[in-house]
Design a protein around this motif. Structure first.
Motif: not given
Length: 89
Positions: A20-33, A71-79
């Motif tokens: 859901n990378y693109e969908l999350l990015l649209e919500q200002d959430i970056l899941v870095p590659k 990125s313009k995202a306000n949130t970054v998720i690393i897992s």
């Protein structure tokens, strides 16, 4: 940062994040590659065998910082559940 421990559903969470990378990015959430290994987790950022960061791990972190900065995202998720085993250094 999502750390978790193995066998607690971490792979399902990671799979959802990557798919859901693109969908999350649209919500200002970056899941870095950067640092993604095995298609879904940031295991490349939590290398357990290294006493000192290898050039590959350093490159993963450099790419991560660049990706976040661009990125313009306000949130970054690393897992990666491997972070739960990394010793402080």
């Amino acid at each position: 940062m999502h750390i978790g421990i193995g066998k607690t559903g971490t792979s399902s969470i990671q799979d959802m994040l990557v798919k859901n990378y693109e969908l999350l990015l649209e919500q200002d959430i970056l899941v870095p590659k950067s640092g993604i290994k095995y298609g879904m987790a940031h295991h490349g950022l939590a290398n357990l065998a290294e006493e000192e960061f290898s050039s590959d791990t350093k490159e993963n972190y450099e790419n991560l910082i660049k990706e976040i900065d661009e990125s313009k995202a306000n949130t970054v998720i690393i897992s990666s559940e491997l972070f739960s085993y990394v010793k402080p250094r």
